[in-house]
Scaffold this active site. Structure first.
Site: not given
Ligand code: PLP
Length: 433
Positions: A147, A242, A270
């Site tokens: 994702y 990522d 995050k």
């Protein structure tokens, strides 16, 4: 059998569902995939959250990753409180932006220059635009089960077996947005080689979660990331790690720090914001120089580099660097997953586990998955019962069989032992949840 009451949460969820689509502002929060309703949280401190029914939940989601120091770390709270009277947003440069850029550069050395944005989605979207602008090529490669946020070009249905052309995975995504997105199964060496042999010269970038956390927890096979890096270099494609989830999480330097691999670009999110909205992308200075206003590739953001969010991120990263040991965190996380597995084994339930730093996965399957395709054969029925059982013991796990979990520095050995004891109880009463 212990069951908590979540009555007030249910009432709020019913009300929220009339005002907010699905009652939530991000889909996984709805607990739909575990056939129940979400808890509404009132406050969070350290390793715990308290819901509106007064239940204390031991939190293994940590806001889906950011809360690596635990919630509301007193030093982070103090830093943010100190920054508040100076204004929330300037829309102009401030010295804090330099400070966080220096920290990121120090901890993730492949990042020679960095641009701040406000989410991981934005970071991935911008990194891919940059890669396309830099290479003058249009095709991008992603892996099934990874994702990278909800940008149109990345919402692509998983292909299987071999490289497939992107087919939109959501209504509202036009075919045109995904026609240059190629997908491959994770860890498929032959498929990767074949794709590069055939289309290597058309590929602008490969984007990958170097340890997958959005399809349970999947580790790359030995040499897989190295091969990917070589193929990219040989064909002139950019390699984008990522590390929105893995950055400052599996270790201080992310997966690239553990593996000694230098991607061309890295996306972060995050943990970098410590719970406030920050994303970032960065990497090779010659590539980053193509971003406006130093270059022609456009990307902008009204709230990018926001002083409050950046203050929260800086304090979080500084504490991580100086006050905490990832070796300890890794040990505690391993103790958790091995405890869960031992308990499952005692009850004759198939479970496989893995972890790195403060990130973990457990899956109801005899063996660890190497790809999303393998992960999706796990016993989701067992996961749902286990999840609901644990919730009723006050243990808050990710409400999906396909999400990694997180241990923070606020989790104690006793928290881990209590979690394992709770799991033991739940396994013994699994059919009742
Ligand atoms: C969470 C996540 C994103 C998206 O970040 P948001 O801040 O939710 O937009 C992108 N990539 C990975 C690997 C993630 O885990």
């Amino acid at each position: 059998m212990q069951k908590l009451s979540f009555e007030r949460s249910l009432k709020l969820f019913e009300k929220a569902s009339r005002l907010i689509p699905g009652g939530v502002n991000s889909p996984v929060r709805a607990f739909k995939s575990v056939d129940t309703h979400p808890l509404f949280i009132e406050r969070a401190q350290g390793a715990y959250m308290w819901d509106v029914d007064g239940n204390r939940m031991l939190d293994y989601i940590g806001s889906w990753g950011p809360a690596i120091l635990g919630h509301s770390h007193p030093e982070v709270v103090a830093a943010v409180q100190k920054a508040l009277p100076n204004g929330f947003s300037y829309g102009a440069p401030c010295a804090l932006e330099i400070k966080i850029a220096e920290l990121v550069q120090e901890l993730v050395p492949s990042i020679e220059m960095v641009r701040l944005v406000s989410s991981g989605t934005e970071a991935c979207m911008a990194a891919l635009r940059l890669a396309r602008g830099f290479t003058g090529r249009e095709k991008i490669v992603k892996f099934t089960g990874c994702y990278h946020g909800h940008a149109d070009m990345l919402l692509v249905k998983a292909g299987s077996g071999m490289a497939t052309l992107g087919i939109p995975g959501s209504p509202g995504v036009p075919q045109g947005s995904t026609q240059d997105t190629l997908t491959l199964p994770f860890n498929d060496v032959a498929g990767l080689k074949a794709l590069f042999a055939k289309q290597g010269s058309e590929i602008a970038a490969v984007i990958i979660e170097p340890f997958v956390g959005n399809a349970n927890f999947i580790r790359p096979l030995d040499g897989y990331l190295e091969l990917l890096s070589e193929l990219c270099r040989a064909s002139g494609a950019l390699l984008i790690f990522d590390e929105v989830m893995t950055g400052f999480r599996v270790g201080l330097g992310g997966v690239q720090g553990l593996k000694g691999i230098k991607p061309d670009l890295t996306t972060l999110g995050k943990v970098i914001g410590g719970g406030m909205p920050i994303g970032a992308y960065g990497g090779r200075a010659d590539v980053m120089a193509k971003i406006a206003p130093s270059g022609p590739v456009y990307q902008a953001g009204t709230l990018s580099g926001n002083p409050i969010a950046v203050t929260c991120g800086i304090k979080t990263l500084e504490l991580l660097r100086s006050n905490y040991s990832f070796t300890d965190l890794a040990k505690r996380t391993r103790a958790l997953v091995h405890g869960l597995k031992d308990s499952a084994t005692r009850h004759g339930i198939p479970m496989s586990v893995d972890s790195e730093g403060g990130m973990f996965g457990f899956i109801f399957s005899e063996k660890l998955p190497h790809s999303y395709e393998e992960a999706s054969t796990a016993r989701v029925d067992l996961f749902k019962q286990f999840f609901r059982g644990m919730l009723h013991q006050g243990i808050y796990l990710a409400p999906s069989a396909f999400e990694a979990g997180f241990v923070s520095f606020a989790h104690t050995d006793q928290d881990i032992q209590e979690t394992i004891a709770a799991a033991d109880y739940v396994f013994a009463h699994l059919s009742q949840y």
